[in-house]
Write a protein that holds these residues in place. Structure first.
Motif, PDB file in Angstrom:
ATOM      1  N   ASN A  88       0.822  -1.215   0.000  1.00 47.66           N
ATOM      2  CA  ASN A  88       0.000   0.000   0.000  1.00 47.66           C
ATOM      3  C   ASN A  88       0.860   1.271   0.000  1.00 47.66           C
ATOM      4  N   LEU A  89       1.912   1.262  -0.815  1.00 44.65           N
ATOM      5  CA  LEU A  89       2.779   2.429  -0.998  1.00 44.65           C
ATOM      6  C   LEU A  89       2.730   2.841  -2.466  1.00 44.65           C
ATOM      7  N   PRO A  90       3.005   4.120  -2.765  1.00 44.91           N
ATOM      8  CA  PRO A  90       2.990   4.555  -4.160  1.00 44.91           C
ATOM      9  C   PRO A  90       4.097   3.877  -4.969  1.00 44.91           C
ATOM     10  N   VAL A  91       3.756   3.547  -6.212  1.00 40.22           N
ATOM     11  CA  VAL A  91       4.706   2.915  -7.130  1.00 40.22           C
ATOM     12  C   VAL A  91       4.717   3.707  -8.428  1.00 40.22           C
ATOM     13  N   THR A  92       5.905   4.095  -8.874  1.00 45.70           N
ATOM     14  CA  THR A  92       6.084   4.779 -10.146  1.00 45.70           C
ATOM     15  C   THR A  92       6.814   3.852 -11.098  1.00 45.70           C
ATOM     16  N   LEU A  93       6.268   3.669 -12.291  1.00 46.83           N
ATOM     17  CA  LEU A  93       6.984   2.937 -13.342  1.00 46.83           C
ATOM     18  C   LEU A  93       7.882   3.939 -14.053  1.00 46.83           C
ATOM     19  N   TRP A  94       9.168   3.608 -14.189  1.00 46.69           N
ATOM     20  CA  TRP A  94      10.158   4.531 -14.737  1.00 46.69           C
ATOM     21  C   TRP A  94      10.787   3.936 -15.990  1.00 46.69           C
ATOM     22  N   ASP A  95      10.692   4.650 -17.091  1.00 46.04           N
ATOM     23  CA  ASP A  95      11.258   4.197 -18.359  1.00 46.04           C
ATOM     24  C   ASP A  95      12.748   3.894 -18.174  1.00 46.04           C
ATOM     25  N   GLU A  96      13.094   2.641 -18.330  1.00 44.83           N
ATOM     26  CA  GLU A  96      14.467   2.225 -18.071  1.00 44.83           C
ATOM     27  C   GLU A  96      15.228   1.839 -19.340  1.00 44.83           C
ATOM     28  N   ASP A 122      22.410  -5.899 -11.973  1.00 46.69           N
ATOM     29  CA  ASP A 122      21.022  -5.540 -11.657  1.00 46.69           C
ATOM     30  C   ASP A 122      20.959  -4.454 -10.591  1.00 46.69           C
ATOM     31  N   LYS A 123      21.856  -4.534  -9.611  1.00 43.84           N
ATOM     32  CA  LYS A 123      21.912  -3.496  -8.577  1.00 43.84           C
ATOM     33  C   LYS A 123      22.325  -2.169  -9.202  1.00 43.84           C
ATOM     34  N   MET A 124      23.286  -2.204 -10.113  1.00 43.93           N
ATOM     35  CA  MET A 124      23.747  -0.988 -10.795  1.00 43.93           C
ATOM     36  C   MET A 124      22.622  -0.388 -11.646  1.00 43.93           C
ATOM     37  N   ALA A 125      21.866  -1.244 -12.331  1.00 43.51           N
ATOM     38  CA  ALA A 125      20.733  -0.754 -13.123  1.00 43.51           C
ATOM     39  C   ALA A 125      19.680  -0.121 -12.213  1.00 43.51           C
ATOM     40  N   ALA A 126      19.442  -0.709 -11.027  1.00 44.83           N
ATOM     41  CA  ALA A 126      18.483  -0.136 -10.070  1.00 44.83           C
ATOM     42  C   ALA A 126      18.945   1.251  -9.625  1.00 44.83           C
ATOM     43  N   ILE A 127      20.254   1.413  -9.421  1.00 47.53           N
ATOM     44  CA  ILE A 127      20.791   2.728  -9.056  1.00 47.53           C
ATOM     45  C   ILE A 127      20.493   3.737 -10.157  1.00 47.53           C
ATOM     46  N   MET A 128      20.729   3.354 -11.405  1.00 43.63           N
ATOM     47  CA  MET A 128      20.511   4.273 -12.537  1.00 43.63           C
ATOM     48  C   MET A 128      19.035   4.617 -12.702  1.00 43.63           C
ATOM     49  N   ILE A 129      18.164   3.645 -12.497  1.00 41.28           N
ATOM     50  CA  ILE A 129      16.720   3.893 -12.575  1.00 41.28           C
ATOM     51  C   ILE A 129      16.314   4.896 -11.502  1.00 41.28           C
ATOM     52  N   LEU A 130      16.703   4.618 -10.269  1.00 40.31           N
ATOM     53  CA  LEU A 130      16.322   5.484  -9.157  1.00 40.31           C
ATOM     54  C   LEU A 130      16.951   6.865  -9.272  1.00 40.31           C
ATOM     55  N   GLN A 131      18.218   6.937  -9.676  1.00 35.13           N
ATOM     56  CA  GLN A 131      18.875   8.238  -9.788  1.00 35.13           C
ATOM     57  C   GLN A 131      18.220   9.098 -10.859  1.00 35.13           C
ATOM     58  N   GLY A 132      17.816   8.489 -11.976  1.00 35.88           N
ATOM     59  CA  GLY A 132      17.099   9.234 -13.015  1.00 35.88           C
ATOM     60  C   GLY A 132      15.805   9.822 -12.486  1.00 35.88           C
ATOM     61  N   TYR A 133      15.086   9.035 -11.722  1.00 38.52           N
ATOM     62  CA  TYR A 133      13.843   9.503 -11.104  1.00 38.52           C
ATOM     63  C   TYR A 133      14.114  10.645 -10.120  1.00 38.52           C
ATOM     64  N   LEU A 134      15.117  10.448  -9.250  1.00 38.99           N
ATOM     65  CA  LEU A 134      15.432  11.482  -8.249  1.00 38.99           C
ATOM     66  C   LEU A 134      15.870  12.785  -8.910  1.00 38.99           C
ATOM     67  N   ASP A 135      16.679  12.666  -9.958  1.00 42.58           N
ATOM     68  CA  ASP A 135      17.149  13.869 -10.656  1.00 42.58           C
ATOM     69  C   ASP A 135      15.969  14.673 -11.204  1.00 42.58           C
ATOM     70  N   LEU A 136      14.972  14.003 -11.755  1.00 43.32           N
ATOM     71  CA  LEU A 136      13.814  14.709 -12.282  1.00 43.32           C
ATOM     72  C   LEU A 136      12.993  15.357 -11.152  1.00 43.32           C
ATOM     73  N   GLN A 137      12.889  14.676 -10.017  1.00 41.73           N
ATOM     74  CA  GLN A 137      12.127  15.207  -8.892  1.00 41.73           C
ATOM     75  C   GLN A 137      12.791  16.438  -8.282  1.00 41.73           C
ATOM     76  N   ASN A 138      14.119  16.523  -8.378  1.00 38.81           N
ATOM     77  CA  ASN A 138      14.871  17.581  -7.714  1.00 38.81           C
ATOM     78  C   ASN A 138      15.257  18.730  -8.644  1.00 38.81           C
ATOM     79  N   ARG A 139      14.648  18.820  -9.789  1.00 39.09           N
ATOM     80  CA  ARG A 139      14.949  19.938 -10.705  1.00 39.09           C
ATOM     81  C   ARG A 139      14.394  21.220 -10.163  1.00 39.09           C
TER      82      ARG A 139
END
Length: 139
Positions: A88-96, A122-139
């Motif tokens: 029951n937490l928000p989930v965002t699908l992120w173009d990877e 896979d861990k490195m790809a997760a970092i890149m996915i999350l960092q892309g999302y965070l970068d957009l949120q923090n513009r």
């Protein structure tokens, strides 16, 4: 509260967590799963949510280059829905698109052996996915 980034495959899920301020992504681990038997690593995800005080997820969404959704994209949608249902937490699908290739290129450039790359890709790809999302949120 932190955001958890996930790179979902058929056999593993790469996991990354944001810092408390939501600026940077750090790789945590790779969880072994098995789509064919319905083992999606939910107990371990639950432990990580509690440990890191996770408030939401970003799930890698592997679209095709023409923007269509193939079988792996559908699997990511299903995983995202499972996370919503279980936690029951928000989930965002992120173009990877191309994140796994970029992660592999980064590891090759760092002269990481093929065997070690396989263990952390896979861990490195997760970092890149999350960092892309965070970068957009923090513009």
């Amino acid at each position: 509260m932190r955001t958890m980034g996930l790179d979902v495959g058929s056999k593993t899920v790469g996991v990354a967590i944001s810092d408390a301020l939501g600026w940077t992504a750090q790789g945590i681990e790779t969880i072994k799963i098995d789509e064919t038997t319905g083992n999606f690593g939910i107990p371990r995800i639950r432990e990580l949510i509690a440990e890191y005080e996770v408030s939401g997820f970003v799930v890698g969404y592997p679209k095709n280059m023409n923007n269509s959704i193939g079988p792996r994209g559908v699997a990511s949608e299903d995983y995202a829905n499972l996370l919503k249902e279980k936690f029951n937490l928000p989930v965002t699908l992120w173009d990877e698109r191309l994140t796994t290739m970029a992660a592999e290129r980064t590891l090759i450039d760092a002269d990481v052996s093929r065997k070690k790359r396989k263990a952390v890709i896979d861990k490195m790809a997760a970092i890149m996915i999350l960092q892309g999302y965070l970068d957009l949120q923090n513009r």
